[in-house]
Write a protein that holds these residues in place. Sequence first.
Motif, mmCIF file in Angstrom:
data_model
loop_
_atom_site.group_PDB
_atom_site.id
_atom_site.type_symbol
_atom_site.label_atom_id
_atom_site.label_comp_id
_atom_site.label_asym_id
_atom_site.label_seq_id
_atom_site.Cartn_x
_atom_site.Cartn_y
_atom_site.Cartn_z
ATOM 1 N N THR A 164 0.837 -1.199 0.000
ATOM 2 C CA THR A 164 0.000 0.000 0.000
ATOM 3 C C THR A 164 0.869 1.244 0.000
ATOM 4 O O THR A 164 0.614 2.196 -0.741
ATOM 5 C CB THR A 164 -0.887 0.039 1.258
ATOM 6 N N PHE A 165 1.914 1.211 0.814
ATOM 7 C CA PHE A 165 2.772 2.388 0.887
ATOM 8 C C PHE A 165 3.398 2.686 -0.459
ATOM 9 O O PHE A 165 3.335 3.812 -0.954
ATOM 10 C CB PHE A 165 3.876 2.171 1.946
ATOM 11 N N PHE A 166 3.972 1.656 -1.074
ATOM 12 C CA PHE A 166 4.712 1.930 -2.307
ATOM 13 C C PHE A 166 3.799 2.163 -3.507
ATOM 14 O O PHE A 166 4.157 2.901 -4.419
ATOM 15 C CB PHE A 166 5.688 0.787 -2.603
ATOM 16 N N ARG A 167 2.587 1.561 -3.513
ATOM 17 C CA ARG A 167 1.734 1.710 -4.678
ATOM 18 C C ARG A 167 0.732 2.836 -4.536
ATOM 19 O O ARG A 167 0.279 3.402 -5.540
ATOM 20 C CB ARG A 167 0.989 0.390 -4.962
ATOM 21 N N VAL A 168 0.330 3.163 -3.311
ATOM 22 C CA VAL A 168 -0.719 4.182 -3.148
ATOM 23 C C VAL A 168 -0.167 5.475 -2.549
ATOM 24 O O VAL A 168 -0.372 6.559 -3.081
ATOM 25 C CB VAL A 168 -1.866 3.640 -2.262
ATOM 26 N N ILE A 169 0.559 5.343 -1.443
ATOM 27 C CA ILE A 169 0.937 6.559 -0.720
ATOM 28 C C ILE A 169 2.124 7.256 -1.371
ATOM 29 O O ILE A 169 2.102 8.469 -1.597
ATOM 30 C CB ILE A 169 1.234 6.223 0.755
ATOM 31 N N LEU A 170 3.137 6.472 -1.701
ATOM 32 C CA LEU A 170 4.345 7.087 -2.250
ATOM 33 C C LEU A 170 4.082 7.878 -3.537
ATOM 34 O O LEU A 170 4.559 9.002 -3.673
ATOM 35 C CB LEU A 170 5.424 6.017 -2.466
ATOM 36 N N PRO A 171 3.304 7.326 -4.487
ATOM 37 C CA PRO A 171 3.024 8.125 -5.696
ATOM 38 C C PRO A 171 2.343 9.452 -5.382
ATOM 39 O O PRO A 171 2.592 10.454 -6.043
ATOM 40 C CB PRO A 171 2.087 7.223 -6.503
ATOM 41 N N ASN A 172 1.500 9.442 -4.336
ATOM 42 C CA ASN A 172 0.848 10.683 -3.947
ATOM 43 C C ASN A 172 1.824 11.686 -3.353
ATOM 44 O O ASN A 172 1.639 12.891 -3.457
ATOM 45 C CB ASN A 172 -0.246 10.401 -2.922
ATOM 46 N N MET A 173 2.876 11.161 -2.683
ATOM 47 C CA MET A 173 3.859 12.047 -2.056
ATOM 48 C C MET A 173 4.880 12.559 -3.062
ATOM 49 O O MET A 173 5.586 13.526 -2.799
ATOM 50 C CB MET A 173 4.620 11.295 -0.952
#
Lengths: 271, 266
Positions: free
Chosen positions: A182-191
């Motif tokens: 979730t972090f690498f696919r959802v949150i990181l792209p948003n950051m």
Amino acid sequence: MTNMLRSRWWSWGFRSAVMLYFVVLIVCPILGIYGQSLSGGWSSFLDNLTEPLAWNAVLLTVKLALVATLINVAVGTMSGWVLTRYRFPGRKLLNSMVDLPFALPTAVVGLMILLLLGPRSAVGKWADSLGFTILFHQPAIVVAMVFVTFPFVIRAVQPLLEEIDASEEEAAYTMGATKAKTFFRVILPNMMPGILSGAMLAFSRALAEFGAVVLVAGNIPGRTQVASVYIFGQIESDHPAAAAAVSVLLLTFSFVILWLVNYVQTRRTAR
Amino acid sequence: MTIRRLWIGLTFVLFGLLLGIPVVRIAIGAFDGGWSGFIDGVGRPEALHALMMTGMIVVIVTVINTIFGVMLALYLVRANWLGTQLKRLLNSIVDLPFAVSPIIGGLMIVLLLGPDAALGALLNKAGIDIVYALPGMVLATLFVTFPLIIREVMPVLQEIGASQEEAAHMLGAYPWTTFWRVTWPSIQWSVVYGVVLTVARTLGEFGAVLVVSGNILFKTQTATTLVYQDVENFNVTAANSVALVLAACSVGLLLFMEWVKSRKEN
């Protein structure tokens, strides 16, 4: 009638005064330095740049600024994440401490690093026993650059993290994604836009840094002399043309970075 | 849960190492020679003169920047007499000082107004010294701190919109009254925030001032350039004392900024 006339004169005077101030203070100096660097023609401009010491200083600065930026991207992304996502005692204190490097005078920062990493300090002795020295060598310059540019990535990432729609994350979990995924696919792209613009600002600041670096770098020409210190040395030894040439190179570089940051940000808000 | 603890712990360690210890180290270093060492370091005539110079520059720069910063922000957001394209261009020029290394900022002023430049020689003949004197140092600091207030005030002006001001104008208020009664109350905390940023930056300005001032003892030396000179002369305890005064000012300003931020949000 006279009253109205006077008010119009006043506002016209105000307008021209403010605009004149703006142009004289900001635009004239920048044009002036470009003019000065090219006053001896292109060939002398290039000669000043390809002078080995100048070129080495520029390369060294870019290299160390890149290292410092990478460190700040890692550290800043993590701290930004912890400070926005977790609630724990002391969070507010840490959050206000982030701005400390912006508030402290850079000469004071240089002095701090000098004391902490010097040959008589604990860290200095430890590094000495391992057979290398930090102070007056490249690691000290990187430490100074990291300290001075510390807030940029954190402050760029935080608002984005606050904005992220919680439902996207929840959807990923519901569909069975692991935390890491979730972090690498959802949150990181948003950051990502925040990390990028923060990193670029940090890089451009690290390129320009003088106060903190000059005290800890040793400033050996060709080895530990960064571009801003080289420029200072050329001014002191009365070679304004050489100083102007390197300045123009650095300035152009920073302007391009600034423009890129603006581009990234306007694209984000336009979406 | 344990992962969460690990991250939080790591952040604490990192902040302590990177931000906490250095500040504490300056405080300890200033008292290496006890209270008397600290008093000697700060009470030296050159230190007092340097702190006074810094104070003078802070006052002059803050006043000029506040007046011009607020007016320019107003013009860049509200003025109809500037075309949209021109406004956009000016808006991007405002940021340029952020991209300029302080050393280069100082160099620009020396190049334009120094004794070798045409304009500088002319002023010199008229008996006005700019470079290696207070006016040049003020100019250099003005250049470096130029965007701070504008960048704080502009977003607020954009957000509140012009409708209230237009209403006041329609009801027959003078521009001056409109500004004080309608615009000012909504931008005041942003202005204060920008002013605090300007003061902090001016206190700490080093590169630009060093180049322009020539760092002349008892004449143009400021607190930061004094710290630099003390370190170069291996007079570390004295450097620490002055640095502690500066660091205490910055931490105080930082705390004040937090307070203003909370006021701004209300």
